[in-house]
Design a protein around this motif. Structure first.
Motif, PDB file in Angstrom:
ATOM      1  N   VAL A  52       0.833  -1.191   0.000  1.00 18.24           N
ATOM      2  CA  VAL A  52       0.000   0.000   0.000  1.00 18.24           C
ATOM      3  C   VAL A  52       0.872   1.246   0.000  1.00 18.24           C
ATOM      4  O   VAL A  52       2.058   1.191   0.257  1.00 18.24           O
TER       5      VAL A  52
ATOM      6  N   SER B  86      -3.739   7.503  -0.151  1.00 12.72           N
ATOM      7  CA  SER B  86      -5.076   7.593   0.430  1.00 12.72           C
ATOM      8  C   SER B  86      -5.148   8.568   1.593  1.00 12.72           C
ATOM      9  O   SER B  86      -6.197   9.085   1.920  1.00 12.72           O
TER      10      SER B  86
ATOM     11  N   ASN C 134      -5.339  -6.680  -1.307  1.00 16.88           N
ATOM     12  CA  ASN C 134      -5.038  -5.423  -0.614  1.00 16.88           C
ATOM     13  C   ASN C 134      -5.904  -5.283   0.638  1.00 16.88           C
ATOM     14  O   ASN C 134      -5.410  -4.925   1.717  1.00 16.88           O
TER      15      ASN C 134
ATOM     16  N   LEU D 196      -5.372   5.516   5.895  1.00 15.62           N
ATOM     17  CA  LEU D 196      -5.134   4.401   4.980  1.00 15.62           C
ATOM     18  C   LEU D 196      -6.348   3.476   4.965  1.00 15.62           C
ATOM     19  O   LEU D 196      -6.655   2.847   5.968  1.00 15.62           O
TER      20      LEU D 196
ATOM     21  N   GLU E  97      -7.157   2.811  -1.479  1.00 15.77           N
ATOM     22  CA  GLU E  97      -6.052   2.138  -2.173  1.00 15.77           C
ATOM     23  C   GLU E  97      -6.561   1.395  -3.400  1.00 15.77           C
ATOM     24  O   GLU E  97      -5.926   1.395  -4.458  1.00 15.77           O
TER      25      GLU E  97
ATOM     26  N   LYS F  95      -7.128   3.579  -6.333  1.00 19.01           N
ATOM     27  CA  LYS F  95      -5.847   3.890  -6.980  1.00 19.01           C
ATOM     28  C   LYS F  95      -5.402   2.715  -7.856  1.00 19.01           C
ATOM     29  O   LYS F  95      -4.990   2.912  -9.001  1.00 19.01           O
TER      30      LYS F  95
END
Ligand SMILES: Cc1cc2nc3c(=O)[nH]c(=O)nc-3n(C[C@H](O)[C@H](O)[C@H](O)COP(=O)(O)O)c2cc1C
Length: 366
Positions: A2, A6, A205, A259, A264, A267
């Protein structure tokens, strides 16, 4: 893996982050750009004594990619060879419990001197040994290849690409570069297949971010400020992932606060959808020597890509979460092989360079 983008997704945070970075940087920051330029300086072939050539080849080795930029390697020079061994003090037990990425990184550090040796007048023969490789050097006529020149151009580019496809001959060149002994590279350039991989990246993730041990380990390798990045010479510098640099006292709690898997994954969706394709590296055996071969094949792929002005970046969640690794292998029809790496590729702007530790930190003279 990560990143901190974010943290800065919301407008209010974004508005303040750069201003905070400007006024909250640690004092007396060394010059990041100057340090990076020195690290990534050209490896000009020149008449040097053999010992100096070997030292220059080790410098090329240290420019290889490594998981979390741990630089998990050690080198020892002998009169006609370079010993490359793992540095287990730099392992990542949470994200890489079996040291797969560690040995893959060692393979990347093997391939760079192999490519560089010819330019410096040596033929390099990598010989597998227990827990590593000896690169044996034999004099030859100097010849600098495009992959050698690309050692200084390659980077892990964690940004959006331009969405344009690569030509069939370009894909063939990448495929040939990424194939090795017992190592296969599967190139996925069709959008539905790339979306399938993206779904696995997203679920990997989310699983990793739910694990406090994963987040803790990641944070120990994040270099929040220029000061921290230059002082350590390793780890993941914020700006290499497109985030502002902040001092750790500010960056670390912001990471805890902002986070999120959703941010994430947004993205990663942009990253995959702007890429020309995804390469999955898979190997026939599951053994450290095979993982070194994976690293060599991946590094050849990345160097070939860089030589063609094509960028690469990892999306390894589906190979890091064991349950997803099995799913990926099943979906690709390669049950029995180990999917080792997931890498997107395409054309796009460069990101800031990552740093390396001083050469002598990893070099032991015999
Ligand atoms: C085995 C291996 C695994 C990696 N996994 C990831 C990853 O999951 N996500 C990512 O963004 N980068 C990943 N990287 C890239 C490294 O973070 C990168 O090589 C390092 O930060 C140095 O930067 P550079 O490649 O630009 O020189 C990986 C690299 C290797 C060799």
């Amino acid at each position: 893996m990560v990143t901190r983008r974010s943290l800065f997704r919301s407008a209010s945070v974004l508005a303040g982050a750069d201003a905070l970075a400007a006024c909250a940087e640690e004092p007396a920051s060394p010059d990041y750009e100057q340090t990076a330029s020195e690290i990534w300086r050209a490896s000009a072939p020149a008449a040097r004594p053999p010992g100096a050539v070997a030292r220059e080849l080790v410098r090329c080795a240290t420019l290889a990619p490594s998981s979390h930029n741990t630089q998990c390697w050690k080198f020892r020079l002998a009169p006609r060879s370079i010993a490359i061994r793992p540095d287990f003090a730099r392992r990542c037990p949470v994200v890489d419990p079996d040291d797969h990425h560690l040995f893959t990184s060692l393979g990347c550090a093997t391939e760079n001197p192999v490519q560089a040796a010819a330019a410096h007048g040596f033929m390099a023969h990598p010989v597998p040994v227990d827990q590593g490789v000896d690169v044996v050097l034999e004099p030859t006529r100097p010849a600098a290849s495009a992959r050698f020149q690309a050692i200084m151009l390659r980077q892990s580019t964690r940004g959006e690409f331009d969405g344009r496809p690569l030509s069939a001959p370009e894909l063939t060149q990448l495929s040939q570069a990424g194939t090795g002994a017992g190592v296969h590279v599967l190139l996925l350039a069709a959008r539905p297949a790339m979306e399938q991989v993206l779904a696995l990246v997203a679920s990997g993730n989310a699983a990793q971010l739910r694990d406090p041990a994963f987040v803790h380990e990641l944070k120990t390798w994040i270099r929040f400020s220029e000061y921290e990045a230059v002082r350590t010479g390793d780890g993941l510098f914020a700006r290499c992932s497109g985030n502002p640099a902040l001092p750790r006292w500010l960056g670390s709690p912001l990471l805890d606060l902002f986070l999120t898997a959703d941010a994430e994954n947004d993205k990663y969706a942009r990253h995959v959808r702007s890429s020309a394709g995804i390469a999955v590296f898979a190997s026939e055996r599951n053994h450290p020597q095979q993982w070194i071969e994976v690293g060599r094949a991946f590094e050849r792929f990345a160097l070939q890509a860089a030589a063609m002005n094509v960028r690469t970046a990892h999306l390894n969640q589906p190979v890091e979460v064991p349950a997803l690794r099995g799913q990926l292998a099943g979906w690709l029809g390669i049950a029995g092989w180990r999917p080792d790496l997931v890498v997107r590729f395409g054309r796009g702007p460069a990101m800031p360079r990552s740093l390396r530790r001083p050469l002598d930190a990893a070099l032991q003279q015999v």
